[in-house]
Design a protein around this motif. Structure first.
Motif, short mmCIF file in Angstrom:
data_model
loop_
_atom_site.label_atom_id
_atom_site.label_comp_id
_atom_site.label_asym_id
_atom_site.label_seq_id
_atom_site.Cartn_x
_atom_site.Cartn_y
_atom_site.Cartn_z
N GLY A 65 0.82 -1.21 0.00
CA GLY A 65 0.00 0.00 0.00
C GLY A 65 0.85 1.26 0.00
N HIS A 66 2.09 1.11 0.48
CA HIS A 66 2.96 2.28 0.59
C HIS A 66 4.07 2.28 -0.46
CE1 HIS A 66 0.63 3.53 3.99
NE2 HIS A 66 0.57 2.24 4.26
N MET A 67 3.84 1.54 -1.55
CA MET A 67 4.74 1.72 -2.67
C MET A 67 4.18 2.83 -3.56
SD MET A 67 4.47 -1.26 -5.40
CE MET A 67 3.27 -2.50 -5.41
N PRO B 298 -0.44 13.26 -1.10
CA PRO B 298 0.21 12.81 0.15
C PRO B 298 -0.54 11.65 0.81
CG PRO B 298 -0.90 14.93 0.46
CD PRO B 298 -1.00 14.60 -1.00
N CYS B 299 0.23 10.70 1.32
CA CYS B 299 -0.35 9.53 1.98
C CYS B 299 -0.60 9.85 3.45
CB CYS B 299 0.60 8.35 1.84
SG CYS B 299 -0.07 6.79 2.45
N ARG B 300 -1.62 9.22 4.00
CA ARG B 300 -1.91 9.40 5.42
C ARG B 300 -0.78 8.90 6.33
NH1 ARG B 300 -7.57 10.16 6.83
NH2 ARG B 300 -8.86 9.77 5.00
N CYS B 301 0.08 8.04 5.80
CA CYS B 301 1.21 7.54 6.61
C CYS B 301 2.21 8.66 6.89
CB CYS B 301 1.90 6.37 5.91
SG CYS B 301 2.84 6.82 4.43
N LYS B 302 2.07 9.77 6.18
CA LYS B 302 2.93 10.95 6.33
C LYS B 302 4.39 10.67 5.97
CE LYS B 302 0.19 13.51 9.76
NZ LYS B 302 -0.70 12.60 10.47
N GLY C 161 2.01 9.80 -3.39
CA GLY C 161 1.71 8.90 -4.51
C GLY C 161 1.64 7.44 -4.12
N HIS C 162 1.50 7.17 -2.81
CA HIS C 162 1.39 5.78 -2.38
C HIS C 162 0.06 5.20 -2.88
CE1 HIS C 162 4.39 6.29 1.21
NE2 HIS C 162 4.91 6.58 0.04
N TRP C 163 0.08 3.91 -3.20
CA TRP C 163 -1.12 3.26 -3.75
C TRP C 163 -2.31 3.40 -2.80
CZ3 TRP C 163 -1.34 -2.77 -4.78
CH2 TRP C 163 -2.50 -3.06 -5.51
ZN LIG Z 1 1.93 5.69 2.72
#
Ligand SMILES: [Zn+2]
Length: 311
Positions: A164-166, A175-179, A183-185
């Motif tokens: 999910g974080h590639m 921006p991904c919520r993972c911060k 562009g993370h999937w």
């Molecule tokens: Zn992410």
């Protein structure tokens, strides 16, 4: 007497599901509770699991069980037998293996939910007899698990397959919520991001701006009714997903990819069709389909990890 019933646990950010599963993949009894989110520390999760297990079966039968399997939200620290720094629960450290082994005197097999899921697919689902397969979940979050030449890939801490974080898109750099990146999937395609990405996409494309979907379900509903903006958006999400799936294919060379998780299970056509449309063909593509095990895949996978330990 052969022990052939396992306790299977699907530990998610929203629900804890627990079941008794037989070695032939039959779910004998199943219970569900909302995941505990209050308490002094992560130990409340193990306490909740203890309580649920005592309500699932009678105490005198516990020694007859084969073991406890857990398919858990990540990230994990397998050496510590714990969930660490998960962005989805308010606890930094959630110990599972030690407190549960101590309480029940049973072996506890802890794996990330998607890694357990692919192990379940291999033993009980579409992956029977296959040595190279990938499972992808598109749910609240997005993740995966891979079996290569019969081996479940785990990595150093048990987190191999956090796909999910590639990076799956570079057009929007959303921006991904993972911060931790852009562009993370997962940022584009998972249940808790679709509506957010829709707003961003709409803005970026300067198309009609008077639409907003509060819930991802509404996007799919609108697409079903033929709403062109929703259809165009889901096609774009599918293009991004196809790029990610293409990456997975060249990384793992699977013969089968199954897809599960609530978003995919509830909207199979909107998920599968664009992936098949946009997928790259550098290698001969594997069969790609929705998991036949549906919602129970993680539970069955957790049980499979007890009956056939992956490591
Ligand atoms: Zn992410």
């Amino acid at each position: 007497m052969e022990k052939n019933i396992a306790v299977a646990i699907d530990l998610g950010a929203t629900n804890v599901r627990m079941a008794l599963v037989s070695k032939n993949g039959k779910i004998l009894k199943k219970i569900k509770e909302k995941t505990s989110k209050t308490g002094p520390s992560g130990i409340v999760i193990a306490e909740q699991i203890k309580r649920m297990l005592y309500s699932l079966t009678v105490e005198k039968d516990i020694p007859k069980l084969s073991g406890i399997g857990i398919g858990s939200i990540g990230p994990l620290d397998l050496k510590k037998g714990a969930v660490i720094n998960t962005p989805n629960l308010p606890f930094k450290f959630i110990p599972l293996v030690k407190p549960l082994e101590k309480e029940f005197n049973l072996k506890v097999a802890l794996f990330n939910d998607c890694r357990a899921g692919v192990w379940g697919e291999k033993h009980f689902g579409a992956g029977k007899g296959k040595e190279n397969l990938v499972f992808i979940t598109i749910s609240t979050g997005l993740g995966g698990g891979a079996i290569v030449n019969g081996h479940l890939l785990l990595g150093k801490d048990g987190n191999a397959g956090e796909i999910g974080h590639m990076i799956a898109e570079t057009k929007y750099n959303f921006p991904c919520r993972c911060k931790k990146g852009y562009g993370h999937w997962e940022a584009c395609a998972s249940g808790n991001n679709l509506a957010r990405f829709f707003d961003f996409w709409l803005n970026k494309n300067s198309v009609k701006k008077n639409i907003h979907f509060a819930d991802p379900k509404d996007i799919f509903k609108a697409a079903e009714k033929g709403n062109q903006t929703a259809l165009k958006f889901l096609d774009e999400v599918g293009r991004i997903s196809a790029r990610a799936v293409s990456n997975i294919i060249v990384a793992y060379n699977p013969e089968l990819i199954t897809i599960g998780g609530s978003v995919a299970l509830n909207n199979p056509e909107f998920i599968l069709n664009p992936i098949k449309k946009y997928i790259e063909h550098y290698l001969i593509n594997p069969e790609i389909k929705i998991t036949p095990l549906g919602d129970d895949l993680i539970l069955l996978g957790a049980a499979a990890c007890v009956f056939w330990p992956p490591v």
